[in-house]
Design an enzyme around this catalytic site. Sequence first.
Site, PDB file in Angstrom:
ATOM      1  N   THR A  16       0.775  -1.140   0.082  1.00 42.43           N
ATOM      2  CA  THR A  16      -0.161  -0.017   0.051  1.00 42.43           C
ATOM      3  C   THR A  16       0.808   1.276  -0.115  1.00 42.43           C
ATOM      4  O   THR A  16       2.035   1.047   0.407  1.00 42.43           O
ATOM      5  CB  THR A  16      -0.951   0.029   1.419  1.00 42.43           C
ATOM      6  OG1 THR A  16      -0.146   0.285   2.578  1.00 42.43           O
ATOM      7  CG2 THR A  16      -1.734  -1.187   1.291  1.00 42.43           C
ATOM      8  N   ALA A  25       3.198  -1.301   4.826  1.00 46.53           N
ATOM      9  CA  ALA A  25       2.527   0.062   5.232  1.00 46.53           C
ATOM     10  C   ALA A  25       3.592   1.086   5.244  1.00 46.53           C
ATOM     11  O   ALA A  25       4.462   0.994   5.920  1.00 46.53           O
ATOM     12  CB  ALA A  25       2.001  -0.074   6.770  1.00 46.53           C
ATOM     13  N   ILE A  52       7.343  -2.155   6.847  1.00 43.89           N
ATOM     14  CA  ILE A  52       7.435  -0.799   6.864  1.00 43.89           C
ATOM     15  C   ILE A  52       7.944  -0.262   5.777  1.00 43.89           C
ATOM     16  O   ILE A  52       9.390  -0.397   5.463  1.00 43.89           O
ATOM     17  CB  ILE A  52       8.271  -0.212   8.147  1.00 43.89           C
ATOM     18  CG1 ILE A  52       7.812  -1.006   9.521  1.00 43.89           C
ATOM     19  CG2 ILE A  52       7.958   1.388   8.561  1.00 43.89           C
ATOM     20  CD1 ILE A  52       6.255  -0.777   9.568  1.00 43.89           C
ATOM     21  N   LYS A  53       7.048   0.593   4.899  1.00 42.40           N
ATOM     22  CA  LYS A  53       7.642   1.192   3.926  1.00 42.40           C
ATOM     23  C   LYS A  53       8.138   2.649   4.146  1.00 42.40           C
ATOM     24  O   LYS A  53       7.475   3.548   4.736  1.00 42.40           O
ATOM     25  CB  LYS A  53       6.380   1.405   2.660  1.00 42.40           C
ATOM     26  CG  LYS A  53       6.864   1.176   1.208  1.00 42.40           C
ATOM     27  CD  LYS A  53       5.399   1.048   0.615  1.00 42.40           C
ATOM     28  CE  LYS A  53       5.586   0.991  -0.844  1.00 42.40           C
ATOM     29  NZ  LYS A  53       4.265   1.054  -1.640  1.00 42.40           N
ATOM     30  N   ILE A  54       9.352   2.728   3.662  1.00 44.36           N
ATOM     31  CA  ILE A  54       9.960   4.144   4.171  1.00 44.36           C
ATOM     32  C   ILE A  54      10.572   4.787   2.692  1.00 44.36           C
ATOM     33  O   ILE A  54      11.303   4.061   2.100  1.00 44.36           O
ATOM     34  CB  ILE A  54      11.208   4.011   5.145  1.00 44.36           C
ATOM     35  CG1 ILE A  54      10.642   3.454   6.369  1.00 44.36           C
ATOM     36  CG2 ILE A  54      11.864   5.054   5.254  1.00 44.36           C
ATOM     37  CD1 ILE A  54      11.437   3.191   7.420  1.00 44.36           C
TER      38      ILE A  54
END
Length: 216
Positions: free
Chosen positions: A27, A56, A82-84
């Site tokens: 996402t 996310a 964790i999308k960074i």
Amino acid sequence: MKIFIDTANIEEIRKTAELGILDGVTTNPSLIAKEGRDLKQVISEICSIVDGPISAEVISLDAEDMVKEAKELSKLHKNVVIKIPICEEGLKAVNILSKEGIKTNVTLIFSAQQALLAAKSGASFVSPFIGRVDDIGNGGLEIVRDISDIFNIYGLETQIIAASIRNPMHVLECAKVGCDVVTVPYKVIMQMIKHPLTDIGIKKFLQDYKKSNKRI
Ligand code: G3P
């Protein structure tokens, strides 16, 4: 090659999961906003449908806040990744999180150099955006190929998620260059299933069968 779906729409995720082809979900803040729902609620619901990495994305711009957000999101489920975004603060956060065993997906990758740095700082995944590079008249796939070559040469374990997929040809090309994962919008997954000759074939089989039934 693993197939993820690039959406925050629960219905699309459910329908694709039923096909047995889904290995994970990605996402981003735009996709969450499109659904008009709370990020944590959506991510928890996705985790209850798909047993695989669920990305996310954080929205903070400094490392300290990114880490805080990441820790909150990773409490939701063991599969949360964790999308960074790639940037100085982003890499700092990835470095901290990887040492704490929290998986990260470094996003908005537009060059192999960015991917190399993300891998070095401990990213579990990198997401090169193929479609957006093609949109400005450059070759998105070239970046995926370069990243794949570099990771292979140096034995880097970071997985490549080809993102910003616009059509079935993008998926085919990614598969040919040995991409680990491709994250595909629902519409493109549906396009991949279809072939005009399959439709013609199904129709013809049915017609022939009905004709022969009449004769019997
Ligand atoms: O989720 C990241 C990426 O896949 C976004 O794609 O279509 O907004 O370029 P797009």
